[in-house]
Design a protein around this motif. Structure first.
Motif, mmCIF file in Angstrom:
data_model
loop_
_atom_site.group_PDB
_atom_site.id
_atom_site.type_symbol
_atom_site.label_atom_id
_atom_site.label_comp_id
_atom_site.label_asym_id
_atom_site.label_seq_id
_atom_site.Cartn_x
_atom_site.Cartn_y
_atom_site.Cartn_z
ATOM 1 N N ARG A 1 0.972 -1.143 0.201
ATOM 2 C CA ARG A 1 0.120 -0.074 0.027
ATOM 3 C C ARG A 1 0.883 1.168 0.179
ATOM 4 O O ARG A 1 0.450 2.368 -0.507
ATOM 5 N N TRP A 2 2.199 1.141 0.433
ATOM 6 C CA TRP A 2 3.139 2.270 0.730
ATOM 7 C C TRP A 2 3.222 2.678 -0.947
ATOM 8 O O TRP A 2 3.663 3.957 -1.179
ATOM 9 N N LEU A 3 3.386 1.741 -1.619
ATOM 10 C CA LEU A 3 3.783 2.074 -3.141
ATOM 11 C C LEU A 3 2.336 2.933 -4.047
ATOM 12 O O LEU A 3 2.499 3.713 -4.530
ATOM 13 N N ASP A 4 1.064 2.345 -3.309
ATOM 14 C CA ASP A 4 0.080 3.081 -3.852
ATOM 15 C C ASP A 4 0.054 4.503 -3.491
ATOM 16 O O ASP A 4 -0.522 5.332 -4.231
ATOM 17 N N GLY B 1 -6.638 -4.833 -14.677
ATOM 18 C CA GLY B 1 -7.066 -6.178 -15.076
ATOM 19 C C GLY B 1 -7.969 -7.028 -14.548
ATOM 20 O O GLY B 1 -8.699 -8.063 -14.846
ATOM 21 N N ALA B 2 -7.809 -7.041 -13.105
ATOM 22 C CA ALA B 2 -8.740 -7.817 -12.135
ATOM 23 C C ALA B 2 -10.041 -7.049 -11.822
ATOM 24 O O ALA B 2 -10.580 -7.757 -10.701
ATOM 25 N N GLY B 3 -10.383 -6.320 -12.498
ATOM 26 C CA GLY B 3 -11.661 -5.567 -12.288
ATOM 27 C C GLY B 3 -11.654 -4.714 -11.114
ATOM 28 O O GLY B 3 -12.486 -4.223 -10.696
ATOM 29 N N GLY B 4 -10.466 -3.974 -10.810
ATOM 30 C CA GLY B 4 -10.362 -2.796 -9.891
ATOM 31 C C GLY B 4 -10.134 -3.100 -8.574
ATOM 32 O O GLY B 4 -10.472 -2.338 -7.648
ATOM 33 N N ARG B 5 -9.941 -4.464 -8.352
ATOM 34 C CA ARG B 5 -9.973 -4.765 -6.771
ATOM 35 C C ARG B 5 -8.824 -4.106 -6.152
ATOM 36 O O ARG B 5 -7.671 -4.154 -6.492
ATOM 37 N N LYS C 1 4.767 -0.061 -9.661
ATOM 38 C CA LYS C 1 3.637 0.794 -9.498
ATOM 39 C C LYS C 1 2.693 0.501 -10.873
ATOM 40 O O LYS C 1 1.721 0.279 -10.903
ATOM 41 N N LEU C 2 3.473 0.799 -12.054
ATOM 42 C CA LEU C 2 2.837 0.571 -13.349
ATOM 43 C C LEU C 2 2.245 -0.956 -13.300
ATOM 44 O O LEU C 2 1.159 -1.223 -13.745
ATOM 45 N N ALA C 3 3.015 -1.929 -12.856
ATOM 46 C CA ALA C 3 2.604 -3.341 -12.876
ATOM 47 C C ALA C 3 1.493 -3.372 -11.967
ATOM 48 O O ALA C 3 0.566 -4.351 -12.451
ATOM 49 N N ARG C 4 1.618 -2.934 -10.689
ATOM 50 C CA ARG C 4 0.494 -3.109 -9.752
ATOM 51 C C ARG C 4 -0.717 -2.649 -10.407
ATOM 52 O O ARG C 4 -1.905 -3.014 -10.005
ATOM 53 N N ASP C 5 -0.701 -1.321 -10.691
ATOM 54 C CA ASP C 5 -1.990 -0.609 -11.340
ATOM 55 C C ASP C 5 -2.455 -1.470 -12.361
ATOM 56 O O ASP C 5 -3.583 -1.717 -12.608
ATOM 57 N N GLY C 6 -1.526 -2.061 -13.339
ATOM 58 C CA GLY C 6 -2.205 -2.682 -14.435
ATOM 59 C C GLY C 6 -2.783 -3.868 -14.139
ATOM 60 O O GLY C 6 -3.806 -4.357 -14.633
ATOM 61 N N PHE C 7 -2.164 -4.911 -13.062
ATOM 62 C CA PHE C 7 -2.958 -6.195 -12.612
ATOM 63 C C PHE C 7 -4.229 -5.530 -11.892
ATOM 64 O O PHE C 7 -5.125 -6.447 -12.224
ATOM 65 N N ARG C 8 -4.255 -4.434 -11.235
ATOM 66 C CA ARG C 8 -5.512 -4.095 -10.463
ATOM 67 C C ARG C 8 -6.557 -3.866 -11.509
ATOM 68 O O ARG C 8 -7.713 -4.200 -11.318
#
Length: 77
Positions: free
Chosen positions: A2-5, A73-77, A64-71
């Protein structure tokens, strides 16, 4: 992670660009240190620290880009 977010892109992108291509008048330190690492010549502690310092913002931006991309792709979870 979450610190990265909490780190905004407007801070990460300029930091990654500035430290990734510094110094601006010759071969960037990041490129030089990666070349030395590939050649097996990166052994001095100051050089290892320099590699980590210049690569950290780039690595954080990629994470951060990968984390946001996965999020996304997973429907915004």
């Amino acid at each position: 992670m979450r610190w990265l977010d909490k780190i905004p892109y407007w801070i990460l992108i300029p930091a990654a660009l500035a430290l990734g291509i510094a110094p601006f008048d010759s071969e960037p330190h990041l490129v030089e240190k990666l070349r030395l690492l590939r050649e097996g010549m990166l052994s001095r502690p100051i050089d290892i620290f320099d590699l980590v310092m210049h690569a950290a913002p780039v690595a954080l931006l990629v994470l951060k880009l990968a984390r946001d991309g996965f999020r996304l792709g997973a429907g915004g979870r």
